[in-house]
Enzyme design. Sequence first.
Site, PDB file in Angstrom:
ATOM      1  N   SER A  15      12.250  31.277   9.252  1.00 26.07           N
ATOM      2  CA  SER A  15      13.251  31.050  10.284  1.00 26.07           C
ATOM      3  C   SER A  15      12.752  31.631  11.591  1.00 26.07           C
ATOM      4  O   SER A  15      12.094  32.672  11.609  1.00 26.07           O
ATOM      5  CB  SER A  15      14.581  31.702   9.884  1.00 26.07           C
ATOM      6  OG  SER A  15      15.457  31.791  10.997  1.00 26.07           O
ATOM      7  N   ASN A  68      14.111  29.825   3.730  1.00 22.12           N
ATOM      8  CA  ASN A  68      14.861  28.576   3.669  1.00 22.12           C
ATOM      9  C   ASN A  68      14.226  27.578   2.700  1.00 22.12           C
ATOM     10  O   ASN A  68      13.003  27.531   2.566  1.00 22.12           O
ATOM     11  CB  ASN A  68      14.934  27.940   5.053  1.00 22.12           C
ATOM     12  CG  ASN A  68      15.735  28.783   6.036  1.00 22.12           C
ATOM     13  OD1 ASN A  68      16.770  29.317   5.682  1.00 22.12           O
ATOM     14  ND2 ASN A  68      15.241  28.904   7.258  1.00 22.12           N
ATOM     15  N   ARG A  94       2.422   1.771  -3.433  1.00 18.87           N
ATOM     16  CA  ARG A  94       1.440   2.284  -4.388  1.00 18.87           C
ATOM     17  C   ARG A  94       1.386   3.818  -4.321  1.00 18.87           C
ATOM     18  O   ARG A  94       1.354   4.497  -5.354  1.00 18.87           O
ATOM     19  CB  ARG A  94       0.064   1.680  -4.104  1.00 18.87           C
ATOM     20  CG  ARG A  94      -0.973   1.936  -5.177  1.00 18.87           C
ATOM     21  CD  ARG A  94      -2.276   1.242  -4.817  1.00 18.87           C
ATOM     22  NE  ARG A  94      -2.092  -0.195  -4.678  1.00 18.87           N
ATOM     23  CZ  ARG A  94      -2.470  -0.901  -3.626  1.00 18.87           C
ATOM     24  NH1 ARG A  94      -3.041  -0.306  -2.588  1.00 18.87           N
ATOM     25  NH2 ARG A  94      -2.286  -2.205  -3.589  1.00 18.87           N
ATOM     26  N   ARG A 109      14.185 -19.682  12.477  1.00 20.48           N
ATOM     27  CA  ARG A 109      13.539 -18.514  13.077  1.00 20.48           C
ATOM     28  C   ARG A 109      14.613 -17.683  13.761  1.00 20.48           C
ATOM     29  O   ARG A 109      15.272 -18.150  14.690  1.00 20.48           O
ATOM     30  CB  ARG A 109      12.471 -18.946  14.101  1.00 20.48           C
ATOM     31  CG  ARG A 109      11.656 -17.808  14.737  1.00 20.48           C
ATOM     32  CD  ARG A 109      10.751 -17.126  13.716  1.00 20.48           C
ATOM     33  NE  ARG A 109       9.962 -18.099  12.981  1.00 20.48           N
ATOM     34  CZ  ARG A 109       8.868 -18.686  13.437  1.00 20.48           C
ATOM     35  NH1 ARG A 109       8.424 -18.427  14.638  1.00 20.48           N
ATOM     36  NH2 ARG A 109       8.229 -19.560  12.699  1.00 20.48           N
ATOM     37  N   ARG A 164       0.831  -1.210   0.000  1.00 11.31           N
ATOM     38  CA  ARG A 164       0.000   0.000   0.000  1.00 11.31           C
ATOM     39  C   ARG A 164       0.862   1.256   0.000  1.00 11.31           C
ATOM     40  O   ARG A 164       0.557   2.239  -0.684  1.00 11.31           O
ATOM     41  CB  ARG A 164      -0.935  -0.030   1.208  1.00 11.31           C
ATOM     42  CG  ARG A 164      -2.002  -1.102   1.079  1.00 11.31           C
ATOM     43  CD  ARG A 164      -2.705  -1.410   2.377  1.00 11.31           C
ATOM     44  NE  ARG A 164      -3.764  -2.394   2.172  1.00 11.31           N
ATOM     45  CZ  ARG A 164      -4.392  -3.046   3.137  1.00 11.31           C
ATOM     46  NH1 ARG A 164      -4.057  -2.833   4.399  1.00 11.31           N
ATOM     47  NH2 ARG A 164      -5.337  -3.917   2.854  1.00 11.31           N
ATOM     48  N   LYS A 187      14.944  35.449   6.048  1.00  9.34           N
ATOM     49  CA  LYS A 187      15.299  34.214   5.348  1.00  9.34           C
ATOM     50  C   LYS A 187      14.095  33.527   4.713  1.00  9.34           C
ATOM     51  O   LYS A 187      12.979  33.606   5.215  1.00  9.34           O
ATOM     52  CB  LYS A 187      15.989  33.245   6.302  1.00  9.34           C
ATOM     53  CG  LYS A 187      17.369  33.681   6.764  1.00  9.34           C
ATOM     54  CD  LYS A 187      18.078  32.557   7.493  1.00  9.34           C
ATOM     55  CE  LYS A 187      18.456  31.458   6.526  1.00  9.34           C
ATOM     56  NZ  LYS A 187      19.163  30.348   7.198  1.00  9.34           N
ATOM     57  N   ARG A 241       7.713  -7.867  -6.300  1.00  5.40           N
ATOM     58  CA  ARG A 241       6.565  -8.765  -6.148  1.00  5.40           C
ATOM     59  C   ARG A 241       6.575  -9.247  -4.702  1.00  5.40           C
ATOM     60  O   ARG A 241       7.136 -10.291  -4.378  1.00  5.40           O
ATOM     61  CB  ARG A 241       6.668  -9.934  -7.133  1.00  5.40           C
ATOM     62  CG  ARG A 241       6.596  -9.522  -8.598  1.00  5.40           C
ATOM     63  CD  ARG A 241       5.223  -8.950  -8.953  1.00  5.40           C
ATOM     64  NE  ARG A 241       5.153  -8.549 -10.359  1.00  5.40           N
ATOM     65  CZ  ARG A 241       5.383  -7.316 -10.793  1.00  5.40           C
ATOM     66  NH1 ARG A 241       5.677  -6.353  -9.924  1.00  5.40           N
ATOM     67  NH2 ARG A 241       5.305  -7.019 -12.065  1.00  5.40           N
TER      68      ARG A 241
END
Length: 416
Positions: free
Chosen positions: A273, A281, A121, A310, A118, A279, A182
């Site tokens: 800032s 930024n 995607r 495991r 998900r 500024k 996959r």
Amino acid sequence: MGSDGGLLAPVWAGTRAEAITSDAAWLRAMLEAEAALARAQARLDLIPAEAAAAIDRTAATLVLDPADLARRARQSANPVVPLVADLRRAVPGAASSVHRGATSQDILDSAAMLVATRAIRGIVGDLSAIMRDLCELAERHRDTVMAARTLGQQAVPTTFGLKAAGWLAGLMRARARLRELRLPAQLGGAAGTLAAFAERADGGTALLLAEVFAEEIGLAAPPMPWHAERSPVTELGAALAATARALGKPATDIVLMAQTEVGEVAESSAGSSSAMPQKRNPALSVLVRSAAFQVPAYAQVLGQVGEHERAAGAWQAEWLPLREALRLTGGAAETAAELVAGLRVFPDRMRANAELTGGRLLAERLAAHLDRKALEEALSADGPLEGHAELLDPAAYLGAAPELVDRILATYREQP
């Protein structure tokens, strides 16, 4: 204690990636895995259809507290054990069919791949939006002259179109790599032999069950359980790290090009800032760069070598780094989409900067036309270079830059 809202990771705070990878989303994916397992077993007559339906309904509506589940998970080293206990209590008539034959890793690994699917995607969608905007930038600025810079110094002329096309090429490779993933479901039982499933049917049915489970949960069917062979997680981490790096490249260049003394581009963000009101930024670029630095580090933890069937700690160590890699990459992609869509480009400043050294940006070209002594004399003189006007136009020394832009754009347009 409140949930993690991204206070120290604003690149993903409030983004789709945050919701997709939240504790609640992870918990929901584990319940989906349990429901998919029940449906798959019912399809092969391994559990009653009525029990599977009850588990499916309950898993879809069951509300659990992730924090409470986490505290109870300390007794078993993973959250699936208390989750299964809660699910069994919620379906007393079908309790014996909940999680039958499975192991905790089956559920958690499958849930992780579901969450990752998900998240990917969304990342791919954002990459596609960024690539469309970069295509437009590259085409519009195919011939916009600027200074290429190597090791922080002006080198030779290039075009902003080629720079944007280079960003695009990196993202094309990253998107292709994500699309090629996959991600598999996990179903192996206690030690990857499917023994508990085969006991109630036969080995062929157990193998078929793994395929049906993958179909029910919407993941790829692996040729065998991958409890101890962590290539799927390693490959996922590598693809996320490559994507974060590809996103970090335009962000890094934009930070440098937006410097006050350079002024070739500007972000759409306010970039305020706390101490210096003058500024502006490059805040979006900074956020994307922060993710580009972090994701490769998290990816290194994924798929570490574990013991036998495991891992004792290596598997558990994957969970948080995987989530952080997903949410940082997802946040960076969404932030980069905003960055590129609102990017302001100043061709006049690019041209002025290319002429800043009085023609010395064309030194490589001069070297091809002047003997060594004449070149040294020309470059040693103070002020702008003189006497070689026909060789000192940056727009006349772009090499194949415009054609390279055309090639990259053609490749992009051929992609599905």
